[in-house]
Design a protein around this motif. Structure first.
Motif, mmCIF file in Angstrom:
data_model
loop_
_atom_site.group_PDB
_atom_site.id
_atom_site.type_symbol
_atom_site.label_atom_id
_atom_site.label_comp_id
_atom_site.label_asym_id
_atom_site.label_seq_id
_atom_site.Cartn_x
_atom_site.Cartn_y
_atom_site.Cartn_z
ATOM 1 N N HIS A 135 0.584 -1.404 -0.111
ATOM 2 C CA HIS A 135 0.283 -0.369 -0.131
ATOM 3 C C HIS A 135 0.285 1.427 0.113
ATOM 4 C CE1 HIS A 135 0.869 -0.244 3.823
ATOM 5 N NE2 HIS A 135 1.386 0.426 4.208
ATOM 6 N N ASP A 137 0.839 5.122 2.026
ATOM 7 C CA ASP A 137 0.214 5.516 3.461
ATOM 8 C C ASP A 137 -1.224 6.404 2.777
ATOM 9 O OD1 ASP A 137 1.488 4.080 4.840
ATOM 10 O OD2 ASP A 137 2.589 5.244 5.895
ATOM 11 N N ARG A 151 8.547 8.911 6.710
ATOM 12 C CA ARG A 151 8.756 8.221 8.134
ATOM 13 C C ARG A 151 10.123 8.342 8.215
ATOM 14 N NH1 ARG A 151 3.030 5.348 8.755
ATOM 15 N NH2 ARG A 151 2.747 6.376 9.889
ATOM 16 N N HIS A 249 4.495 -0.536 -0.058
ATOM 17 C CA HIS A 249 5.711 -0.526 1.003
ATOM 18 C C HIS A 249 4.362 -2.049 1.746
ATOM 19 C CE1 HIS A 249 4.084 2.601 2.991
ATOM 20 N NE2 HIS A 249 3.760 2.005 4.599
HETATM 21 FE FE FE Z 1 2.289 1.908 5.830
#
Ligand code: FE
Ligand code: SIN
Length: 286
Positions: A135, A137, A151, A249
């Motif tokens: 997916h 984010d 992140r 990821h």
């Molecule tokens: Fe994620």
């Protein structure tokens, strides 16, 4: 694709060349991989490495570095130590990202810090919450109106267990696969979500399409099975930095991780043409 850097210290300084190429690599969708950058736990913090730290119904501890509020710790007597640990991880990540990517200095918006002590493999969740599926984010309750999600992840597993991820195809290709499934929102629905307090701010069209993309990717079994992907083992005591809104990821296994989220306005990028907003706007009008 990984972009390795052999940095060992959170207080490292970098040459202008290193800074520029790391920033471009990150924006192009590479994962900045720091195999030798470990987060040091103090001796008295080691007992905090257990899922028993979590209160019922929590799968991670969540800390807001802006307000120092923290959620998820079961026992009051552990709260101060967990908070100190998370605040330290936040401060080190923030200083590190600003040192490696000074182009973002003063532009990063501080998001949540999370501590994830639960084994990822075998965890039962709904399909849309299942991060073992590839997916990009996008958050249901927290729209970001186009800002990037940057992140910092750190595997703090004390038993030398790596964290296994899959990395999928580049964002352009994800969009090409799914653009036909990205339908317009139902009239008035986003206002309703805001009024009901389901979203913390207004879900822009950008947020709507990103969430649809996230959902359509996870729901599509064929895609999950057949799409080109690469397995990456992030060893214990390694750190990696990713823009998870554009990098496809999935986390397959691993236990004990710290993660820091930052948001970055698209205009603060070196190459805004790599932003999901820019790429989506080539195929969708919003
Ligand atoms: Fe994620
Ligand atoms: C995710 O962002 O999808 C999960 C990452 C992880 O838990 O390793």
């Amino acid at each position: 694709m990984l972009y390795p850097l052999n940095t060992r210290y959170w207080e490292e300084s970098f040459s202008a060349d290193e800074q520029q190429s790391a920033t471009l690599a990150l924006e192009e969708g590479k994962v900045i991989f720091l195999p030798e950058l470990a987060f040091q736990l103090k001796g008295y913090e080691k007992p905090l490495l257990t899922p028993a730290i979590l209160g019922k119904k929590y799968k991670n501890v969540s800390f807001n570095p802006n307000t120092q509020e923290m959620k998820g710790v079961a026992d009051k007597k552990n709260e101060r130590q967990v908070l100190m640990l998370m605040d330290r991880f936040f401060a080190q990540s923030y200083a590190f990202v600003e040192a490696l990517m000074p182009h973002y200095k003063g532009k990063l918006i501080k998001g949540r810090t999370s501590y994830r002590p639960v084994e990822v493999a075998g965890r039962k969740t709904s399909i849309l919450k299942d991060d073992t599926r590839l997916h990009v984010d996008a958050f249901v309750a927290t729209p970001n109106q186009g800002k990037r999600i940057l992140r910092v992840f750190c595997n703090i597993n004390p038993f030398d267990q790596s964290r296994l991820w899959h990395l999928g195809e580049p964002f352009e290709e994800v969009v090409a696969q799914f653009s036909k499934d990205l339908r317009r929102p139902i009239f008035g629905s986003r206002l309703l979500l805001r009024l009901l307090g389901i979203t913390k701010s207004y879900r822009s069209l950008y947020d709507h399409y990103m969430l649809m993309l996230h959902n359509e990717m996870k729901k599509n079994e064929e895609y999950q099975k057949n799409v080109r992907k690469e397995a990456i083992h992030f060893p214990a005591n390694s750190t990696w930095i990713v823009m998870t809104d554009s990098v496809s990821h999935a986390a397959l296994s691993g236990q004990f991780m710290l993660e820091q989220t930052f948001y970055l306005p698209v205009e603060a990028m070196l190459s805004p043409e790599h932003s999901p907003k820019f790429i989506l706007q080539k195929v969708l009008v919003f």
